[in-house]
Design an enzyme around this catalytic site. Structure first.
Site, mmCIF file in Angstrom:
data_model
loop_
_atom_site.group_PDB
_atom_site.id
_atom_site.type_symbol
_atom_site.label_atom_id
_atom_site.label_comp_id
_atom_site.label_asym_id
_atom_site.label_seq_id
_atom_site.Cartn_x
_atom_site.Cartn_y
_atom_site.Cartn_z
ATOM 1 C CE1 TYR A 1 -41.696 87.748 47.082
ATOM 2 C CE2 TYR A 1 -43.107 86.008 47.911
ATOM 3 C CZ TYR A 1 -42.817 86.949 46.956
ATOM 4 O OH TYR A 1 -43.653 87.102 45.885
ATOM 5 C CE LYS B 1 -40.584 84.453 44.335
ATOM 6 N NZ LYS B 1 -41.716 85.355 44.312
HETATM 7 O O1 LIG Z 1 -45.093 83.156 46.684
HETATM 8 C C1 LIG Z 1 -45.458 83.060 45.504
HETATM 9 O O2 LIG Z 1 -46.323 82.270 45.117
HETATM 10 C C2 LIG Z 1 -44.773 83.911 44.518
HETATM 11 O O3 LIG Z 1 -44.146 84.838 44.867
HETATM 12 C C3 LIG Z 1 -44.792 83.583 43.077
HETATM 13 C C4 LIG Z 1 -45.821 84.148 42.169
HETATM 14 O O4 LIG Z 1 -45.753 83.456 40.958
HETATM 15 C C5 LIG Z 1 -45.724 85.586 41.832
HETATM 16 O O5 LIG Z 1 -44.569 85.801 41.134
HETATM 17 C C6 LIG Z 1 -46.951 85.922 41.037
HETATM 18 O O6 LIG Z 1 -47.994 85.979 41.698
HETATM 19 O O7 LIG Z 1 -46.888 86.142 39.819
#
Ligand SMILES: O=C([O-])C(=O)C[C@H](O)[C@@H](O)C(=O)[O-]
Length: 290
Positions: free
Chosen positions: A131, A156
């Site tokens: 990430y 990501k």
């Molecule tokens: O670690 C996480 O929960 C994310 O990166 C996903 C989330 O859905 C992110 O895309 C968001 O907060 O919209």
């Protein structure tokens, strides 16, 4: 790893006494699964990864694996101090998870080789998606090196620098055409037109948690949602630090599942902002029902 469609990042429900509500998490997952997500990412950012004890993290991942029951891949958050990241990775492996989303190692910075060693230690345990956010911002050649690490299957992006991402995608895919890239910006739907343009088709959907009908309609091409639902939602989520998570939990509560509030240092939304969210959900649902 076979991931496609809308990726579901469930919230982690808490009871009024502050403990993890495992039965509510299972119900949240069951409700989401009815709408056919392409993967479930448990105990990640939206799941308040940074507020969970190791035992709670393991419990949330175990519940996710059990509830999903092999229908789609389940990935678990891991990260922070290397000892904690490895413990979370092992617990996720024991629970039967398919992979990890690796958050940045907090506080301590280090040179590139140090971060590569951190990633490889975790990726030895389970297939890992790195990430990119916070303290982890990769140069394209660094991404190429990380993509070569055994067990690293994807990146990501939570930074949103399209120029850098385009160069990263081109450089990594020149060696590994099937390497996974995800748009991981908060409310990724808003920026998907740009990410599709650079070859990134996968994205995380926080909206799927509370309005899977809206998230699925967007996936199926309903562009009206961008202006009338997603853009105002991004503005609201950006209003207070931590709303990225607490508004999502509020949305799940508003749709009828009591997942409780957020843990400190996050704060729950103000009544006015909850009202604004309710109006937005109504608008989004009206659009997709038309
Ligand atoms: O670690 C996480 O929960 C994310 O990166 C996903 C989330 O859905 C992110 O895309 C968001 O907060 O919209």
């Amino acid at each position: 790893m076979d991931l496609s469609g809308v990726l579901f990042f469930p919230v982690t429900p808490f009871r009024a006494d502050g403990t993890l509500a495992g039965d509510v998490l299972a119900e949240h997952l069951r409700r989401g699964l009815e709408h056919g997500p392409g993967g479930v990412f448990a105990a990640c950012g939206t799941g308040e990864f940074s507020a969970l004890s190791e035992a709670e993290h393991a419990e949330a991942v175990r519940i996710a694996v059990e509830t999903v029951n092999g229908r789609v891949p389940v990935l678990a958050g891991a990260g922070g101090p290397i000892g904690a990241a490895l413990a979370q990775a092992r617990a996720a492996g024991e629970a039967g998870a398919d992979g990890l989303l690796l958050m940045p190692p907090y506080l301590a910075g280090g040179p590139r080789e140090g971060y590569a060693a951190y990633v490889s230690a975790v990726a030895e345990v389970l297939p890992t998606i790195v990430y990119q956010r916070g303290s982890v911002v990769l140069e394209p050649d660094q991404a190429v090196e990380l993509a070569r690490v055994p067990g690293v299957v994807g990146i990501k992006d939570g930074v949103g620098d399209i120029d850098r991402m385009q160069r990263t995608v081109l450089a990594v895919r020149a060696e590994q055409p099937d390497f996974l890239f995800f748009n991981g910006l908060p409310t990724a739907e808003l920026t998907m037109p740009a990410y599709r343009g650079i070859g990134v088709e996968l994205y995380s959907s926080a909206v799927f948690c509370f309005a899977p009908e809206i998230a699925t309609a967007y996936l199926n091409g309903d562009e009206r949602l961008i202006e009338e639902f997603y853009a105002p939602l991004v503005r609201l989520r950006g209003k207070v630090p931590g709303y990225a998570v607490s508004l999502i939990k509020a949305g799940v509560r508003q749709r009828g599942l009591d997942v409780g509030g957020v843990r400190p240092p996050l704060v729950d939304p103000s009544p006015e902002d909850e009202e604004e969210l309710a109006r937005l959900i109504k608008t989004g649902l009206a659009l997709v029902e038309r």
